[in-house]
Design a protein around this motif. Structure first.
Motif, PDB file in Angstrom:
ATOM      1  N   ARG A 262       7.896   6.973  -9.488  1.00 15.32           N
ATOM      2  CA  ARG A 262       7.876   5.971  -8.431  1.00 15.32           C
ATOM      3  C   ARG A 262       8.733   6.449  -7.262  1.00 15.32           C
ATOM      4  O   ARG A 262       9.630   7.261  -7.413  1.00 15.32           O
ATOM      5  N   SER A 263       8.499   5.873  -6.127  1.00 22.21           N
ATOM      6  CA  SER A 263       9.284   6.170  -4.943  1.00 22.21           C
ATOM      7  C   SER A 263      10.691   5.606  -5.096  1.00 22.21           C
ATOM      8  O   SER A 263      10.910   4.615  -5.795  1.00 22.21           O
ATOM      9  N   ALA A 264      11.653   6.220  -4.434  1.00 22.96           N
ATOM     10  CA  ALA A 264      13.035   5.739  -4.488  1.00 22.96           C
ATOM     11  C   ALA A 264      13.187   4.445  -3.688  1.00 22.96           C
ATOM     12  O   ALA A 264      14.154   3.714  -3.871  1.00 22.96           O
ATOM     13  N   PHE A 265      12.226   4.164  -2.838  1.00 23.73           N
ATOM     14  CA  PHE A 265      12.290   2.965  -1.999  1.00 23.73           C
ATOM     15  C   PHE A 265      11.387   1.889  -2.593  1.00 23.73           C
ATOM     16  O   PHE A 265      10.253   2.161  -2.970  1.00 23.73           O
ATOM     17  N   ASP A 266      11.878   0.664  -2.650  1.00 27.08           N
ATOM     18  CA  ASP A 266      11.113  -0.443  -3.223  1.00 27.08           C
ATOM     19  C   ASP A 266      10.375  -1.184  -2.096  1.00 27.08           C
ATOM     20  O   ASP A 266      11.003  -1.765  -1.210  1.00 27.08           O
ATOM     21  N   PHE A 267       9.047  -1.167  -2.146  1.00 24.80           N
ATOM     22  CA  PHE A 267       8.230  -1.809  -1.118  1.00 24.80           C
ATOM     23  C   PHE A 267       7.850  -3.239  -1.472  1.00 24.80           C
ATOM     24  O   PHE A 267       7.117  -3.884  -0.730  1.00 24.80           O
ATOM     25  N   ALA A 268       8.325  -3.762  -2.607  1.00 26.80           N
ATOM     26  CA  ALA A 268       7.940  -5.102  -3.069  1.00 26.80           C
ATOM     27  C   ALA A 268       8.202  -6.198  -2.029  1.00 26.80           C
ATOM     28  O   ALA A 268       7.326  -7.044  -1.808  1.00 26.80           O
ATOM     29  N   PRO A 269       9.365  -6.224  -1.344  1.00 26.36           N
ATOM     30  CA  PRO A 269       9.568  -7.276  -0.341  1.00 26.36           C
ATOM     31  C   PRO A 269       8.547  -7.224   0.801  1.00 26.36           C
ATOM     32  O   PRO A 269       8.124  -8.262   1.306  1.00 26.36           O
ATOM     33  N   PHE A 270       8.131  -6.023   1.160  1.00 24.16           N
ATOM     34  CA  PHE A 270       7.134  -5.890   2.230  1.00 24.16           C
ATOM     35  C   PHE A 270       5.755  -6.305   1.744  1.00 24.16           C
ATOM     36  O   PHE A 270       4.976  -6.884   2.492  1.00 24.16           O
TER      37      PHE A 270
ATOM     38  N   ARG B 246       5.093  -8.593  -0.353  1.00 21.17           N
ATOM     39  CA  ARG B 246       5.030 -10.052  -0.429  1.00 21.17           C
ATOM     40  C   ARG B 246       4.801 -10.698   0.931  1.00 21.17           C
ATOM     41  O   ARG B 246       4.251 -11.785   1.015  1.00 21.17           O
ATOM     42  N   SER B 247       5.248 -10.060   2.003  1.00 18.44           N
ATOM     43  CA  SER B 247       5.176 -10.696   3.321  1.00 18.44           C
ATOM     44  C   SER B 247       4.111 -10.098   4.236  1.00 18.44           C
ATOM     45  O   SER B 247       4.096 -10.388   5.422  1.00 18.44           O
ATOM     46  N   THR B 248       3.232  -9.260   3.704  1.00 19.23           N
ATOM     47  CA  THR B 248       2.174  -8.672   4.528  1.00 19.23           C
ATOM     48  C   THR B 248       0.827  -8.868   3.847  1.00 19.23           C
ATOM     49  O   THR B 248       0.750  -9.048   2.635  1.00 19.23           O
ATOM     50  N   VAL B 249      -0.207  -8.809   4.646  1.00 19.09           N
ATOM     51  CA  VAL B 249      -1.566  -8.950   4.129  1.00 19.09           C
ATOM     52  C   VAL B 249      -2.380  -7.754   4.597  1.00 19.09           C
ATOM     53  O   VAL B 249      -2.379  -7.427   5.788  1.00 19.09           O
ATOM     54  N   GLY B 250      -3.051  -7.092   3.681  1.00 19.16           N
ATOM     55  CA  GLY B 250      -3.965  -6.016   4.038  1.00 19.16           C
ATOM     56  C   GLY B 250      -3.328  -4.642   4.181  1.00 19.16           C
ATOM     57  O   GLY B 250      -3.972  -3.711   4.644  1.00 19.16           O
ATOM     58  N   PHE B 251      -2.074  -4.468   3.790  1.00 21.15           N
ATOM     59  CA  PHE B 251      -1.405  -3.180   3.919  1.00 21.15           C
ATOM     60  C   PHE B 251      -1.258  -2.474   2.577  1.00 21.15           C
ATOM     61  O   PHE B 251      -0.467  -1.545   2.444  1.00 21.15           O
ATOM     62  N   ASP B 252      -2.014  -2.902   1.578  1.00 16.90           N
ATOM     63  CA  ASP B 252      -1.894  -2.326   0.234  1.00 16.90           C
ATOM     64  C   ASP B 252      -2.123  -0.825   0.241  1.00 16.90           C
ATOM     65  O   ASP B 252      -1.408  -0.071  -0.416  1.00 16.90           O
ATOM     66  N   ARG B 253      -3.127  -0.373   0.972  1.00 20.39           N
ATOM     67  CA  ARG B 253      -3.441   1.050   1.025  1.00 20.39           C
ATOM     68  C   ARG B 253      -2.277   1.848   1.588  1.00 20.39           C
ATOM     69  O   ARG B 253      -1.939   2.927   1.096  1.00 20.39           O
ATOM     70  N   LEU B 254      -1.615   1.321   2.618  1.00 17.21           N
ATOM     71  CA  LEU B 254      -0.476   1.992   3.222  1.00 17.21           C
ATOM     72  C   LEU B 254       0.676   2.102   2.239  1.00 17.21           C
ATOM     73  O   LEU B 254       1.272   3.168   2.070  1.00 17.21           O
ATOM     74  N   PHE B 255       1.002   1.009   1.558  1.00 20.92           N
ATOM     75  CA  PHE B 255       2.109   1.034   0.603  1.00 20.92           C
ATOM     76  C   PHE B 255       1.799   1.955  -0.574  1.00 20.92           C
ATOM     77  O   PHE B 255       2.679   2.668  -1.058  1.00 20.92           O
ATOM     78  N   ASP B 256       0.565   1.953  -1.047  1.00 27.95           N
ATOM     79  CA  ASP B 256       0.175   2.860  -2.130  1.00 27.95           C
ATOM     80  C   ASP B 256       0.345   4.313  -1.701  1.00 27.95           C
ATOM     81  O   ASP B 256       0.835   5.147  -2.467  1.00 27.95           O
ATOM     82  N   MET B 257      -0.053   4.611  -0.470  1.00 28.48           N
ATOM     83  CA  MET B 257       0.067   5.969   0.040  1.00 28.48           C
ATOM     84  C   MET B 257       1.540   6.376   0.150  1.00 28.48           C
ATOM     85  O   MET B 257       1.911   7.484  -0.215  1.00 28.48           O
ATOM     86  N   LEU B 258       2.397   5.476   0.625  1.00 24.03           N
ATOM     87  CA  LEU B 258       3.825   5.781   0.742  1.00 24.03           C
ATOM     88  C   LEU B 258       4.469   5.964  -0.627  1.00 24.03           C
ATOM     89  O   LEU B 258       5.292   6.865  -0.809  1.00 24.03           O
ATOM     90  N   GLU B 259       4.100   5.127  -1.580  1.00 22.30           N
ATOM     91  CA  GLU B 259       4.676   5.241  -2.917  1.00 22.30           C
ATOM     92  C   GLU B 259       4.235   6.505  -3.630  1.00 22.30           C
ATOM     93  O   GLU B 259       4.996   7.096  -4.392  1.00 22.30           O
ATOM     94  N   ASN B 260       3.017   6.953  -3.396  1.00 21.77           N
ATOM     95  CA  ASN B 260       2.487   8.123  -4.098  1.00 21.77           C
ATOM     96  C   ASN B 260       2.664   9.426  -3.335  1.00 21.77           C
ATOM     97  O   ASN B 260       2.250  10.466  -3.816  1.00 21.77           O
TER      98      ASN B 260
END
Length: 160
Positions: free
Chosen positions: A2-10, A12-26
């Motif tokens: 996993r990434s050292a940064f936790d994107f969970a708070p973001f 929860r407060s955004t809609v439609g950015f799942d692909r971006l967060f998945d790309m950053l985590e991977n």
């Protein structure tokens, strides 16, 4: 991993950015990043970009550029040189190995064209946002925007 940064708070407060967060985590996982060929990313304007790759020694017919949804793949495969069969290289510093470079593209980024000159492959990109996706003013109280009123007036004139 996993990434050292936790994107969970973001998330929860955004809609439609799942692909971006998945790309950053991977982005840190998987195989090591290849550094060949070197490239530059250039912003030419608000919606215009250029990717320049150093592909010295490659001919246009040895390079393949493929634009898929949200991914640009640039690959090169050097053909065997029959001219230099009898040549004995003392040192070979110009890389002629095959390569594949992938670029993640944002939504609505289109490839405009490509050009190979002086060993640099320049790929022109443009962000073309559809009219329906552009910001528009929403009025309160049921009034239609002026452009919508104009369209309805034109339709009524055509039907009359």
């Amino acid at each position: 991993m996993r990434s050292a940064f936790d994107f969970a708070p973001f998330r929860r407060s955004t809609v439609g950015f799942d692909r971006l967060f998945d790309m950053l985590e991977n982005s840190g996982t998987g195989q090591a990043q290849e550094n060949y060929p070197p490239f530059d990313l250039i912003r030419l304007g608000e919606n215009d970009y250029r990717i320049e790759l150093a592909v010295a020694g490659f001919q246009p017919n040895e390079i393949d550029i493929t634009a898929q949804q949200n991914v640009l793949i640039v690959s090169g495969k050097k053909k065997e040189e029959s001219d230099n069969k009898g040549s004995d290289y003392i040192y070979r510093g110009i890389a002629t190995r095959s390569f594949e470079r992938r670029f993640a593209l944002a939504d609505h980024i289109q490839v405009r064209g490509a050009d190979l000159k002086d060993g640099l492959l320049a790929i022109e990109l443009v962000r073309e946002i559809p009219e329906a996706m552009k910001p528009r003013k929403i009025s309160i109280g049921g009034e239609q925007p002026a452009s919508q009123q104009t369209l309805e007036a034109q339709r009524e004139a055509e039907n009359a």
